[in-house]
Design an enzyme around this catalytic site. Structure first.
Site, short mmCIF file in Angstrom:
data_model
loop_
_atom_site.label_atom_id
_atom_site.label_comp_id
_atom_site.label_asym_id
_atom_site.label_seq_id
_atom_site.Cartn_x
_atom_site.Cartn_y
_atom_site.Cartn_z
N ARG A 56 0.82 -1.22 0.00
CA ARG A 56 0.00 0.00 0.00
C ARG A 56 0.85 1.27 0.00
NH1 ARG A 56 -2.13 1.58 4.46
NH2 ARG A 56 -2.46 -0.49 5.37
N TYR A 109 -18.91 12.62 -15.36
CA TYR A 109 -19.18 11.24 -14.99
C TYR A 109 -20.08 11.19 -13.75
CZ TYR A 109 -18.63 6.41 -13.76
OH TYR A 109 -18.90 5.12 -13.45
N LYS A 207 -10.40 2.89 -19.22
CA LYS A 207 -10.88 3.21 -20.57
C LYS A 207 -9.72 3.11 -21.57
CE LYS A 207 -14.39 4.27 -17.98
NZ LYS A 207 -15.23 3.20 -17.50
N1 PLP Z 1 -14.12 9.70 -15.45
C1 PLP Z 1 -14.80 9.53 -16.61
C2 PLP Z 1 -14.83 10.65 -17.60
C3 PLP Z 1 -15.45 8.33 -16.87
O1 PLP Z 1 -16.12 8.18 -18.03
C4 PLP Z 1 -15.42 7.30 -15.89
C5 PLP Z 1 -16.12 6.01 -16.11
O2 PLP Z 1 -16.88 5.85 -17.07
C6 PLP Z 1 -14.73 7.53 -14.70
C7 PLP Z 1 -14.08 8.73 -14.53
C8 PLP Z 1 -14.68 6.49 -13.62
O3 PLP Z 1 -13.76 5.50 -13.91
P1 PLP Z 1 -13.79 4.04 -13.25
O4 PLP Z 1 -14.98 3.34 -13.81
O5 PLP Z 1 -12.48 3.46 -13.69
O6 PLP Z 1 -13.86 4.20 -11.78
#
Ligand code: PLP
Length: 392
Positions: A56, A109, A207
């Site tokens: 960690r 998001y 992503k």
């Molecule tokens: N930021 C954006 C622009 C996203 O599209 C997403 C998920 O779709 C996230 C953050 C969150 O990522 P995670 O699903 O890896 O937690």
């Protein structure tokens, strides 16, 4: 490693180490939770982030990934987390205190939206202004003496709206606030927020950075003084660390990121141009189209590669929208984005998110993540599905 290497070379070699013991070319996966502590009297910093004590605090697979990310994004330092949301939360909890004010993109998001709309104000008494950050003047007007953080998403999920990073960074810094940018929709290849004055660049590595749909992760990049604070609080003491195995998978994905982004961008532009001409399409937004409301900014910020995210809607009623999704063969109806395969989701007009979106979105729309398939095959799949559902 030389500083003037081209992006594809950097993606392959940055962070790579040759194994002195066995000569392995690939970094091993360090599946160990703890490390031998020196017994020579050197003081041990149990909560430290600069030596290997416990997984960690720091681990080699995180370190390799962080080095590659920094080389590609032009960052001094990086911290990686178990998901994009953990990376976002690390920034919000490190830099916001009770009584502070934050300005945040209202199109963002869903977890970011919920954190700022509900949890941070209610639990920690943080003041929040959610607004359309593509409107720079609205951002300027929303500044308060206690504004400590501006957080924007560009391109915004799901509308692909582009905010003016240079101008918003200036507004933030004139007031002693920080600017954090979630550039997940673009990847570090097609937008480089840190070179436009942002203090922190955040990605869901789930992503484009990983790209293969098999690991979750998130990262924050920026100056070492900020990243150290984030690691000390959010990694060591909140604990949402990235596992060595996920770090290894994401490092492997990152190697091909520049090549993938070129293909995603080329195919997405061709598909967006097709949709724009298609009589069955109600609207389409893609930053690479001249008709996109912030196309000029996309040209300024996106290096001629506009990434793989399109939002659009077809004509017809709800039943036809469902039939359209059901008739797609190559393109899969699924959440997430940035994968090698094309993914599409539908936001129907009853979605509670829609009130914050531009008017044209409020009747419902598709968010389309273009994969690495050939553009002709994707267009053929869309066309046959539009014919099957009767809109074309
Ligand atoms: N930021 C954006 C622009 C996203 O599209 C997403 C998920 O779709 C996230 C953050 C969150 O990522 P995670 O699903 O890896 O937690």
């Amino acid at each position: 490693m030389g500083k003037n290497l081209h992006t594809t070379t950097t993606a392959v070699h940055a962070g790579s180490r040759k194994d002195d013991v066995f000569g392995a070319i690939n970094e091993p996966i360090y599946l160990t939770s703890n490390y031998r502590i020196p017994t020579d009297g050197t003081p041990v910093d149990w909560s430290g982030i600069h030596s290997n004590i416990y997984q960690r605090n720091r681990n080699p697979n995180q370190m390799v990934l962080q080095e590659k990310l920094c080389a590609l994004a032009g960052a001094d330092d990086a911290a990686v987390f178990a998901s994009g949301v953990a990376a976002l939360a690390s920034v919000f909890t490190t830099f916001l205190n009770t009584g502070d004010h934050a300005i945040v993109s209202e199109v963002c998001y869903s977890a970011t939206n919920l954190l700022f709309r509900e949890y941070l104000p209610k639990k920690y008494n943080i003041e929040v202004t959610l607004l359309d950050t593509t409107d720079t003047e609205a951002v300027r007007k929303a500044m308060r003496p206690n504004t400590k953080l501006l957080h924007i998403e560009t391109p915004g999920n799901p509308t692909t709206g582009i905010s003016d990073i240079d101008a918003i960074a200036e507004i933030a810094h004139q007031n002693g606030a920080l600017l954090s940018v979630d550039a997940t929709f673009a990847s570090p290849i097609t937008i480089r927020p840190l070179t436009h004055g942002a203090d922190l660049e955040i990605h869901s590595m789930t992503k484009y950075i990983n790209g293969h749909g098999d690991a979750l992760g998130g990262c924050v990049m920026g100056k070492t003084e900020f990243i150290d604070q984030i690691k000390e609080l959010a990694m060591v003491n909140y604990g949402g660390i990235l596992s060595p195995f996920a770090a290894w998978l994401i490092t492997r994905g990152l190697i091909t990121l520049p090549l993938r982004m070129a293909q995603h961008s080329k195919v997405a532009l061709a598909v967006a141009e097709y949709l724009e001409k298609c009589p069955a399409v109600r609207f389409v937004w893609y930053p690479g189209l001249k008709s996109h409301p912030q196309h000029d900014r996309a040209v300024q910020y996106m290096h001629g590669m506009y990434s793989g995210m399109i939002s659009f809607d077809i004509k017809g009623d709800e039943k036809q929208h469902e039939k359209f999704l059901d008739s797609l063969h190559l393109i899969t109806h699924a959440v997430s984005l940035g994968d090698v395969e094309s993914l599409i989701v539908y936001y129907d007009k009853n979605s509670d998110k829609l009130p914050h979106y531009p008017a044209i979105y409020r009747e419902g729309f598709f968010r389309f993540s273009i994969g690495l398939e050939d553009e002709n095959d994707i267009i053929a799949d869309l066309e046959q599905a539009m014919k099957t559902c009767g809109v074309l």
